[in-house]
Design an enzyme around this catalytic site. Structure first.
Site, mmCIF file in Angstrom:
data_model
loop_
_atom_site.group_PDB
_atom_site.id
_atom_site.type_symbol
_atom_site.label_atom_id
_atom_site.label_comp_id
_atom_site.label_asym_id
_atom_site.label_seq_id
_atom_site.Cartn_x
_atom_site.Cartn_y
_atom_site.Cartn_z
ATOM 1 N N SER A 238 -46.121 10.749 10.183
ATOM 2 C CA SER A 238 -46.533 10.092 11.256
ATOM 3 C C SER A 238 -45.456 9.274 11.524
ATOM 4 O O SER A 238 -45.563 7.951 11.318
ATOM 5 C CB SER A 238 -47.884 9.371 11.142
ATOM 6 N N SER B 293 -42.185 11.163 -0.053
ATOM 7 C CA SER B 293 -42.118 9.517 -0.510
ATOM 8 C C SER B 293 -43.318 9.279 -1.587
ATOM 9 O O SER B 293 -43.460 8.400 -2.325
ATOM 10 C CB SER B 293 -42.144 8.733 0.561
ATOM 11 N N GLY B 294 -44.249 10.034 -1.788
ATOM 12 C CA GLY B 294 -45.373 10.001 -2.673
ATOM 13 C C GLY B 294 -46.797 9.602 -1.765
ATOM 14 O O GLY B 294 -47.855 9.155 -2.609
ATOM 15 N N LYS B 295 -46.819 9.881 -0.466
ATOM 16 C CA LYS B 295 -48.027 9.667 0.054
ATOM 17 C C LYS B 295 -49.280 10.477 -0.521
ATOM 18 O O LYS B 295 -50.332 9.815 -0.980
ATOM 19 C CB LYS B 295 -48.197 10.087 1.615
ATOM 20 N N SER B 296 -48.986 11.695 -0.578
ATOM 21 C CA SER B 296 -50.181 12.615 -1.112
ATOM 22 C C SER B 296 -50.548 12.286 -2.409
ATOM 23 O O SER B 296 -51.667 12.239 -2.935
ATOM 24 C CB SER B 296 -49.675 14.076 -1.030
ATOM 25 N N LEU C 81 -41.897 8.710 4.405
ATOM 26 C CA LEU C 81 -40.839 10.178 4.636
ATOM 27 C C LEU C 81 -41.355 11.171 3.762
ATOM 28 O O LEU C 81 -42.422 10.941 2.926
ATOM 29 C CB LEU C 81 -39.279 9.629 3.840
#
Length: 205
Positions: free
Chosen positions: A110, A40-43, A37
């Protein structure tokens, strides 16, 4: 997903073998696909991992969703068709990076499994590793973080089909890894991924 319009083109084989590059780099090229989401902390996780890998003497590069939309994909919006093209393009770019022996880290929401499966198939067909990492954080926590203020805009109706508010997100069914950014610090999430890379032969000592 897209129409093949190119004609009069011929694939040129490289003079180098992929294994030759990987031997020099001491690693196996692959794509680590971070999905989750917004907020969410992806980067944060992907850039922390990149920093750690470089410090250890490996070659890695982050392809971040927002950064890509500043250049390669700046002509794409957020309709379903544009989202599909966004993922198609980055999937192809990631495959090229991985073929060069680089560990590429992609940070994209994605939201649809079909899109992520498309990229996985690209890599599998090329004999390349594809590691799906589900950055798992509850929607309410992501909205509380909201570093870019996008959830607020979506709640006000300024952003339509925003993932996590009125747009869907299809969680991975069988990701290679799940990292929980609420319970763990970025470094702890990175250590989990590093352990996977070492155990599966992507990193050489």
């Amino acid at each position: 997903m897209t129409i093949f319009k190119a004609t009069n083109i011929v694939w040129h084989d490289n003079h180098l073998n992929r294994r030759d590059r990987e031997r020099v780099l001491r690693q196996q090229g692959c794509t680590i696909w971070f999905t989750g989401l917004p907020a969410s902390g992806k980067s944060t996780t992907s850039f922390t991992l990149e920093h750690d890998l470089i410090n250890r003497g490996y070659t890695a590069y982050v392809l971040d969703g927002d950064n890509i939309r500043h250049g390669l994909n700046k002509n794409l919006g957020f309709s379903l068709e544009d989202r599909e093209e966004n993922i198609r393009r980055i999937g192809e770019v990631a495959r090229l990076f991985a073929d060069a022996g680089i560990i590429v880290l992609t940070s994209f929401i994605s939201p649809y499994r079909k899109q992520r499966d498309f990229v996985r198939k690209l890599h599998v067909a090329a004999g390349l590793g594809f590691i799906e990492v589900f950055v798992d954080a509850p929607a309410e926590i992501c909205e509380y973080r909201d570093p870019k203020g996008l959830y607020k805009k979506a709640r006000r109706g300024e952003l339509k089909e925003f993932t996590g508010v009125d747009g869907p997100y299809e969680s991975p069914i069988q990701p290679e890894l799940v990292v929980k950014t609420v319970k763990n610090l970025p470094k702890e999430c990175v250590n989990q991924i590093l352990a996977y890379l070492l155990e599966n032969g992507y990193l050489k000592s």
